[in-house]
Design an enzyme around this catalytic site. Structure first.
Site, short mmCIF file in Angstrom:
data_model
loop_
_atom_site.label_atom_id
_atom_site.label_comp_id
_atom_site.label_asym_id
_atom_site.label_seq_id
_atom_site.Cartn_x
_atom_site.Cartn_y
_atom_site.Cartn_z
CB SER B 32 -18.64 -11.72 20.35
OG SER B 32 -19.57 -12.63 20.01
CG ASN B 138 -14.04 -16.09 16.80
OD1 ASN B 138 -13.52 -15.76 16.82
ND2 ASN B 138 -15.03 -16.40 17.34
CB CYS B 141 -13.28 -19.78 17.77
SG CYS B 141 -13.56 -21.05 19.39
CE LYS B 176 -12.63 -10.65 20.18
NZ LYS B 176 -14.52 -11.14 20.76
CB THR B 204 -10.39 -16.40 25.22
OG1 THR B 204 -10.64 -17.05 24.56
CG2 THR B 204 -11.79 -15.71 25.48
#
Ligand SMILES: Cc1cc2nc3c(=O)[nH]c(=O)nc-3n(C[C@H](O)[C@H](O)[C@H](O)COP(=O)(O)OP(=O)(O)OC[C@H]3O[C@@H](n4cnc5c(N)ncnc54)[C@H](O)[C@@H]3O)c2cc1C
Ligand SMILES: Cc1cc2nc3c(=O)[nH]c(=O)nc-3n(C[C@H](O)[C@H](O)[C@H](O)COP(=O)(O)O)c2cc1C
Ligand code: FES
Lengths: 280, 326
Positions: B32, B138, B141, B176, B204
């Protein structure tokens, strides 16, 4: 429209044209689409894993001659990526992605064309002038500036145009910035008949925004922002513009640009927040 | 499974894998945020040959994202602070899905929200959209304040979000995970308990870079998410740990540039992989990785990728997470 390609390129020439400035010519497969002036390519070495990402460069020249296709770049060494490129020898293999972005729109019957270049920003403007796309306009005036006289590059390619040159340090021609040169003359241009094409460092673009102020002169600027994909996918290359209904929106320099109408752009103030060009 | 001969006497290994009820023709998906809404890559990638397309994170309403500069390259990787800019879930369905459907590839919608309620509503809106093969939540983030970070760092919240999304849709749900936690296994177990069909990891790692001449952060947002080859060993370690902590399939993400990298994750136990930053470096990276995985299976005479997944041979009696070598 011709599709973007990722191709192998071979360096034909890579020579210093001024301190820290290089001109590179890259041989490409004949299938590579002809770029429109203002479009750019992303370039990286095929034989180095570092730096990871390709670097964006405006097309400075493009030839198809005797079955050979080549793109020319004019670049200055700014950091790791461009330093590596500057050390590559003829024959070195590159990966070239392009042509990318939306280039300059033709001047559409405007009587007067002004090219305004700061530093290596001269690259896409040289390509624009030499592409023949300005044909039909009666007069083209170029304002070209660099930090020093030595760093004025590409002038020989602007021969024939009405050329005004300046340097930040006064070592050649007028001492000052291209926007100072333009300020001197701006009153003499008839706004509805004039089209400005500009490319240069962000302070130059910002000053240009202030200089034009409310004058209804159309101005197309080529912007720079850091890029990862070059394809519009990562949203890394954002620039703030005034969207419909006047509200701030981000556009992608790589896909929606790199050429924008100066009036759309919202400049960041030194404090970080965006400001409108008129009230800067 | 036995080798499957074809006309030229070669083998066609089975590459298909399953994530819950979602069948992928091969284990290679896009990560993504690195593949836009798919269309951006059609000059280089035949979308119909991908395992799945995972699209940019979607929220209930469109979002502007962070001011530039948003990205900076770092050793063997890059930091990004895009800030979850997206067009909003309804615009995605109206404008982007019609372009994706003709490729007949499962589209996985990556979703996020600022509240549990927002996650649920985005999932609801996607629930009966034709062509959507699954939802990736998600929770991780690191860019948006009060956003993903608070969800992903707390196992209870992850379980709650997963449970709410689970109730809102029959689609397969992948959670995720963020690596920015003390023990990723706790969060993975929470996702499983919440009803996730799979977990994907890693998102990340939060990082930072300073321009010493200007004494300014290189990203306007100061911090950003690190991706690329630099994070691969961490991603691989976490995947391996989570594979042993949960029973649901695990999707490996992080620094996968080549088929060899993808195979490391598969051998460590990942059922599938997502390719992110590699798309920026080589736009056709996913195609090369699929071909490379197939070539590996042929070379090793493995008829079905299932025979490879999770076959890591560990000699010493080491527990996951206790092999730091210190
Ligand atoms: C559409 C476009 C066209 C361009 N055309 C040219 C050109 O014709 N000739 C030329 O010399 N340069 C051009 N640039 C700028 C060039 O891409 C950067 O100088 C280069 O990417 C720097 O890479 P580096 O690894 O050497 O520097 P880095 O180590 O990455 O950075 C060094 C410095 O350059 C700045 N920088 C990094 N990336 C960019 C970028 N993409 N744009 C602007 N500044 C950046 C950084 O903020 C830093 O201050 C263009 C940029 C864009 C977006
Ligand atoms: C520019 C960029 C944008 C991203 N956007 C999202 C996103 O919207 N949602 C998400 O779950 N992950 C997002 N990610 C994380 C990636 O999907 C992936 O987990 C991470 O980059 C690690 O994989 P890689 O090293 O292969 O890139 C983004 C990553 C990058 C580089
Ligand atoms: S560089 Fe990726 S969107 Fe522009």
């Amino acid at each position: 429209m011709d599709e973007t390609q990722a191709v192998r390129g071979d360096i034909v020439e890579n020579r210093a044209v001024a301190p820290g400035h290089f001109q590179m010519s890259i041989r490409l497969p004949g299938s590579f689409p002809t770029p429109v002036p203002g479009q750019f390519v992303m370039v990286r070495s095929a034989d180095h894993e570092e730096p990871l990402l390709a670097r964006p460069f405006s097309v400075y020249g493009f030839q198809r001659r005797r079955g050979e296709t080549a793109v020319d770049l004019l670049y200055r060494t700014a950091g790791r990526g461009t330093a590596l490129l500057s050390r590559l020898e003829p024959g070195a293999r590159l990966v070239v992605l392009g042509p990318l972005g939306r280039g300059f729109a033709p001047p559409e019957g405007m009587k007067k064309v002004i090219l305004l270049a700061g530093g290596v920003g001269v690259a896409p403007l040289v390509f624009l002038l030499r592409s023949g796309r300005l044909a039909g306009t009666n007069a083209c005036t170029c304002y070209v500036g660099a930090r020093t006289g030595e760093q004025l590059t590409g002038l020989e390619l602007l021969r024939g145009a009405d050329l005004h040159v300046c340097t930040d340090d006064g070592s050649r021609a007028f001492c000052g910035q291209v926007t100072d040169l333009l300020r001197r003359d701006i009153g003499g241009y008839d706004p509805p008949e004039t089209m400005i094409y500009a490319c240069g460092p962000s302070p130059m673009i910002r000053t240009l925004g202030r200089l034009l102020g409310d004058r209804p002169i159309r101005c197309q600027v080529s912007l720079e922002e850091r890029m990862a994909c070059g394809l519009g996918a990562c949203l890394g290359c954002a620039v703030a513009v005034r969207g419909e209904s006047g509200r701030k929106e981000y556009r992608r320099v790589c896909k929606d640009g790199p050429v924008f109408d100066l009036r759309e752009i919202l400049f960041a103030s030194p404090g970080g927040a965006e400001e409108g060009q008129q009230n800067g | 499974m036995d080798e499957l001969p074809n006309q030229d006497g070669g083998y066609h290994p089975v590459l298909a894998v399953e994530i819950g009820r979602l069948r992928l023709q091969n284990p290679v998906m896009t990560a993504s945020g690195t593949f836009g809404y798919g269309q951006e890559y059609t000059p280089f990638v035949d979308l119909g040959r991908l395992g799945a397309v995972v699209v940019k994170g979607l929220s209930l309403e469109r979002r502007d994202g962070n001011p530039p500069p948003r990205i900076v390259e770092t050793p063997a990787g890059m930091l990004n602070a895009v800030g979850l800019q997206n067009i909003g879930v309804r615009a995605f369905i109206a404008e982007k899905m019609p372009q994706l459907r003709p490729y007949n590839v499962p589209v996985i919608a990556n979703i996020f929200g600022e509240t549990v309620e927002e996650y649920r509503r985005v999932a609801e809106i996607l629930a009966d959209c034709p062509g959507i093969g699954g939802i990736e939540i998600n929770v991780s983030c690191p860019n948006v304040k009060q956003g993903g970070i608070t969800f992903g760092a707390c196992p209870d919240t992850v379980q709650e979000v997963t449970g709410e999304v689970r109730k809102a849709t029959c689609l397969p749900v992948i959670v995720k995970l963020t690596p920015n936690v003390t023990d990723v296994r706790d969060v993975a177990r929470a996702a499983e308990a919440g009803g996730a069909d799979a977990v994907s990891l890693i998102n990340t790692l939060t990082g930072m870079s300073v321009d010493i001449e200007r004494r300014r952060p290189r990203l306007a947002n100061v911090t950003g998410g690190l991706s690329g080859p630099a994070i691969r060993p961490i991603a691989l370690r976490m995947v391996w740990q989570v594979v042993q902590a949960v029973r649901i399939p695990v999707v490996g993400v992080g620094g996968i540039m080549t088929a060899a990298d993808a195979l490391e994750f598969l051998i460590a136990g990942a059922t599938a992989v997502e390719v992110g930053t590699a798309n920026f470096v080589r736009p056709a990276a996913t195609m090369e990785i699929i071909a490379g995985i197939e070539a590996y299976l042929v070379r090793h005479r493995i008829g079905d990728i299932a025979e490879l997944i999770g076959t890591l041979k560990v000699d010493a009696e080491t527990d996951a997470g206790q092999a730091e070598g210190c």
